[in-house]
Design a protein around this motif. Sequence first.
Motif, PDB file in Angstrom:
ATOM      1  N   GLY A  36      13.895 -28.268  59.778  1.00  0.00           N
ATOM      2  CA  GLY A  36      13.946 -26.841  59.978  1.00  0.00           C
ATOM      3  C   GLY A  36      14.502 -26.388  61.150  1.00  0.00           C
ATOM      4  N   LEU A  37      14.356 -25.085  61.428  1.00  0.00           N
ATOM      5  CA  LEU A  37      14.590 -24.134  62.576  1.00  0.00           C
ATOM      6  C   LEU A  37      13.454 -23.351  62.915  1.00  0.00           C
ATOM      7  N   LEU A  38      13.068 -23.502  64.134  1.00  0.00           N
ATOM      8  CA  LEU A  38      11.762 -22.452  64.451  1.00  0.00           C
ATOM      9  C   LEU A  38      12.546 -21.409  65.434  1.00  0.00           C
ATOM     10  N   ASN A  39      12.344 -20.275  65.098  1.00  0.00           N
ATOM     11  CA  ASN A  39      12.793 -19.081  65.591  1.00  0.00           C
ATOM     12  C   ASN A  39      11.585 -18.589  66.659  1.00  0.00           C
ATOM     13  N   ALA A  40      11.643 -18.748  67.943  1.00  0.00           N
ATOM     14  CA  ALA A  40      10.388 -18.363  68.511  1.00  0.00           C
ATOM     15  C   ALA A  40      10.731 -18.015  70.066  1.00  0.00           C
ATOM     16  N   ALA A  41      10.219 -17.223  70.929  1.00  0.00           N
ATOM     17  CA  ALA A  41      10.688 -16.698  71.913  1.00  0.00           C
ATOM     18  C   ALA A  41      10.195 -17.744  73.105  1.00  0.00           C
ATOM     19  N   THR A  42      10.831 -17.524  74.288  1.00  0.00           N
ATOM     20  CA  THR A  42      10.442 -18.322  75.334  1.00  0.00           C
ATOM     21  C   THR A  42       8.989 -18.003  75.716  1.00  0.00           C
ATOM     22  N   GLY A  43       8.374 -19.260  76.095  1.00  0.00           N
ATOM     23  CA  GLY A  43       6.816 -19.218  76.445  1.00  0.00           C
ATOM     24  C   GLY A  43       5.982 -18.689  75.534  1.00  0.00           C
ATOM     25  N   CYS A 182      18.525 -43.834  60.811  1.00  0.00           N
ATOM     26  CA  CYS A 182      17.155 -43.470  60.897  1.00  0.00           C
ATOM     27  C   CYS A 182      16.613 -43.076  59.527  1.00  0.00           C
ATOM     28  N   PRO A 183      16.247 -43.880  58.540  1.00  0.00           N
ATOM     29  CA  PRO A 183      15.909 -43.468  57.166  1.00  0.00           C
ATOM     30  C   PRO A 183      14.786 -42.213  57.270  1.00  0.00           C
ATOM     31  N   LYS A 184      13.912 -42.344  58.158  1.00  0.00           N
ATOM     32  CA  LYS A 184      12.706 -41.473  58.365  1.00  0.00           C
ATOM     33  C   LYS A 184      12.911 -40.173  59.054  1.00  0.00           C
ATOM     34  N   LEU A 185      14.145 -39.887  59.471  1.00  0.00           N
ATOM     35  CA  LEU A 185      14.388 -38.969  60.555  1.00  0.00           C
ATOM     36  C   LEU A 185      14.076 -37.637  59.916  1.00  0.00           C
ATOM     37  N   ARG A 186      13.413 -36.700  60.975  1.00  0.00           N
ATOM     38  CA  ARG A 186      13.431 -35.275  60.790  1.00  0.00           C
ATOM     39  C   ARG A 186      14.092 -34.599  61.720  1.00  0.00           C
ATOM     40  N   ILE A 187      14.962 -33.533  61.569  1.00  0.00           N
ATOM     41  CA  ILE A 187      15.657 -32.671  62.361  1.00  0.00           C
ATOM     42  C   ILE A 187      15.028 -31.277  62.634  1.00  0.00           C
ATOM     43  N   TRP A 188      14.737 -30.914  63.851  1.00  0.00           N
ATOM     44  CA  TRP A 188      14.356 -29.505  63.937  1.00  0.00           C
ATOM     45  C   TRP A 188      14.972 -28.952  65.185  1.00  0.00           C
ATOM     46  N   GLY A 189      15.215 -27.699  64.941  1.00  0.00           N
ATOM     47  CA  GLY A 189      15.861 -26.930  66.108  1.00  0.00           C
ATOM     48  C   GLY A 189      14.950 -25.628  66.469  1.00  0.00           C
ATOM     49  N   ILE A 190      15.076 -25.639  67.887  1.00  0.00           N
ATOM     50  CA  ILE A 190      14.143 -24.232  68.242  1.00  0.00           C
ATOM     51  C   ILE A 190      15.062 -23.481  68.942  1.00  0.00           C
ATOM     52  N   SER A 191      15.197 -22.212  68.401  1.00  0.00           N
ATOM     53  CA  SER A 191      16.015 -21.164  68.906  1.00  0.00           C
ATOM     54  C   SER A 191      15.298 -19.872  69.105  1.00  0.00           C
ATOM     55  N   ALA A 192      15.837 -19.291  70.313  1.00  0.00           N
ATOM     56  CA  ALA A 192      15.331 -17.639  70.411  1.00  0.00           C
ATOM     57  C   ALA A 192      16.134 -17.013  69.489  1.00  0.00           C
ATOM     58  N   THR A 193      16.154 -15.726  69.340  1.00  0.00           N
ATOM     59  CA  THR A 193      16.594 -14.758  68.539  1.00  0.00           C
ATOM     60  C   THR A 193      18.214 -14.616  68.558  1.00  0.00           C
ATOM     61  N   ILE A 194      18.992 -15.201  67.666  1.00  0.00           N
ATOM     62  CA  ILE A 194      20.270 -14.702  67.630  1.00  0.00           C
ATOM     63  C   ILE A 194      20.816 -14.062  66.529  1.00  0.00           C
ATOM     64  N   SER A 220       8.907 -16.790  64.121  1.00  0.00           N
ATOM     65  CA  SER A 220       7.612 -16.396  64.736  1.00  0.00           C
ATOM     66  C   SER A 220       7.561 -14.804  64.511  1.00  0.00           C
ATOM     67  N   SER A 221       6.343 -14.401  64.080  1.00  0.00           N
ATOM     68  CA  SER A 221       6.144 -12.838  64.025  1.00  0.00           C
ATOM     69  C   SER A 221       5.588 -12.242  65.294  1.00  0.00           C
ATOM     70  N   LYS A 222       5.361 -13.297  66.227  1.00  0.00           N
ATOM     71  CA  LYS A 222       5.043 -12.926  67.665  1.00  0.00           C
ATOM     72  C   LYS A 222       6.295 -12.289  68.344  1.00  0.00           C
ATOM     73  N   LYS A 223       6.167 -11.052  68.341  1.00  0.00           N
ATOM     74  CA  LYS A 223       7.402 -10.504  69.391  1.00  0.00           C
ATOM     75  C   LYS A 223       6.905 -10.198  70.664  1.00  0.00           C
TER      76      LYS A 223
END
Length: 817
Positions: A36-43, A182-194, A220-223
């Motif tokens: 997945g991709l997690l959209n969350a602000a810095t800090g 890597c058969p068990k690999l999970r890929i995640w990204g973290i991104s600020a809002t674009i 993230s609903s935390k704005k």
Amino acid sequence: MKALIDIAENWFQRQGWKPFPFQKKTWKAFLQGKHGLLNAATGSGKTYALWIPIVLNYTRENPEYKVNKTKGIKAIWITPLRALSVEIQQAAQRFADDLETGLTVGIRTGDTSQSERARQKRNMPDLLITTPESLMLLLASKGYEKMFTTLTAVVVDEWHELLGSKRGVQLELGLSRLKAICPKLRIWGISATIGNLEQAQDVLLGKDDSFRANSVLIRSSKKNKIVVRSIIPKKMENFPWRGHLGLHLLDAVIPIIKKSKTTLIYTNTRGQCEIWFQKILEKYPEFAGEIAMHHGSIAKDTRLWVEQAIRNESLSAVVATSSLDLGVDFAPVETIIQIGGPKGIAKFVQRAGRSNHRPDEASVIYFLPTHALELIEASALKRAVKHEIMEDRIPYLLAFDVLIQYLVTLAVSDGFYPKKIYSEIKQTFCFQDITEEQWRWCLNFITIGSQSLQAYDEYKRVEVKPNGLFKVESRRTAMMHRLSIGTIVSDTMLTVKFVGGGFIGTIEEWFIGKLKPGDTFVFAGRTLELVRLRQMVAQVRRSVKKSANIVSFMGGRMTLSSQMSEILREELQSEAEHKKKTPELKALSSLFERQEMESIVPGEHEFLIETFKTREGHHSLFYPFEGRYVHEAMSSLIAYRLSLLHPITFSIAYNDYGFELLSDQPLDIQQLIDNNLFSSEYLFDDLQKSLNATELARRKFRDIAVISGLVFQGYPNRIVKTKHLQSNSQLLFDVFRDYEPENLLYLQSFRETFEHQLEEGRLRIALNRIMKQEIIWKKCKKPTPFSFPIITDRLREKLSSEKLKDRISRMKLQLEK
């Protein structure tokens, strides 16, 4: 799974924290085996959002973890900056230790010592924090498949920073290999809002249906609430010019620093950073020891000391560049000051997010304009922040130079079978449309050096074994390749050291090349005298002389993003129609009145062209408000099309707001309108003719030649000079042009010139918009406030800064009469 999540929640409780909903959602999705991709602000706590489920998953898979810890790397945390967050490492280690997992966290980047790398090779840390380049170096090492057999997760931090760059392509290719081994690999990204989050997730996960079907986008609903405060000058210039770097407002900055525990002062360039640091200390010497500087050319030890000093609040202020935008987490900085327009909304929001990482408290950012018109940018940024307008990051397609580098990387390690790798790279976003013919060309390129280079052995880097394995056997080729891994191509950097040996930092070759021994310059906050230049090292000593030479660096002029230019035009339109009066626009009222006296402030359906005559000649000014790259292309295009109507020579100048055509004869604007010279028809052909596209592509080809390994940048301490790199790549460019015009790297240099440098897509949209607007031609008697910054920018190329100041003062006096 509930029992695992309870462990995390209990741990949070013991710290006196409460997990955010986005953290709990991410824990659950990861433990369910999703990508997945997690959209969350810095800090906002994103490190714990992904590191916690990685640890919990490890404890689930290894129930006897307390007595029998399994060896090998479990997760890789990829971050775009080498100024790596010690806090990511500390935060990750803290949770692992508190759960008594015995898991270790290590860092591997260009700054990691050889002894530490060797130690890691023998016993890899469980979590490795690294950069895209260092990941590629691991793929270039023998037996890498065995090294990664225990890998279960890759987290790409700040994905929005990598997307839309060749480093992002490099990572796409690296991930395509890890997925396969890597058969068990999970890929995640973290991104600020674009603007294009869904596409960002697509690029990260690739075109593999199994990955995409089992993925989730968590927002993230935390704005972060952001408060923008403009520092408005008491006396406003009616004829602004980009020249004083905002220093006329230095006194307004000091009270802000004094009332805050810690202040970050962001500048757009390293040169500006040096000047602001110097000027604050010059005027307010009491700040000595309380203020520091941070930019990418300063020695690593000094940077780390500054980062630690911000953490423990032992500094009042730090003057910084984008080196402190990402990858460096620290305790809440109370206040942020942005000097000059950041040219993009995302960068501004990212910087604002650096202040007050405390829940429910607003981040405060002050905007300091370097000239009056930048207050329009401040007003626009306020609106962008309020309405959450964000830029898109456009991904690269078919970057063959990066693919070629990647193939040699695989050939340097254990070798590769083309059929297998072709099916992997076809699953990446960048190479989803690669044809078999293009693929065969790339394989030929690394084995025989392409059609026109077959006679030269140095380009035959990869051998094909009888069993079909592609492998690099030459130790020299392997070493040269490992030294060249990466996609960031900058001008040659020289090391700056004291004669006694102390390391200060690095400076671009072109700056030092202008100095003679005995000349002084300001760098890293010190005045230094150049003693000698020896083997790419500038040896210096401290000097008490005053110096006018402040180190400047290439890449100092950024351009407005498309979203930024759009809201800037909207701000101007609201001024033209007197609908909206923000504090910034109110402060500019005298400038707008002056503009209206001579011309107009264009409204939504109007495109403004101004003409007037001075001793220099006949000036024609155009105001698309589209950013300097689009104006560079548009000015040349219009000049070329006008010259087809009748012979005329122009001198061209441009900035973010518009461009000027200066000639020795008057320009008939009506003729320009009647002949539809703003049409987007035949745009590509006319651009090629107007801009000497071959010359621009030739310059672009230097980077492509370096990335693809056609040109070697040199060994450490024996770097090839920029001018030699340029001439070597130009020679190859000419060979391909004359003997192999279908060469994919040659064609790529033109494609990148138009798509990325000249922003042909944006130019086309801008021309279509202008064609629908009413063109207002104002025949003015003298320069207007809008025209003044463009005219003075052209003078800058001809005059020294002192003469320029005098000249501008005289011009302003005449215009104010």
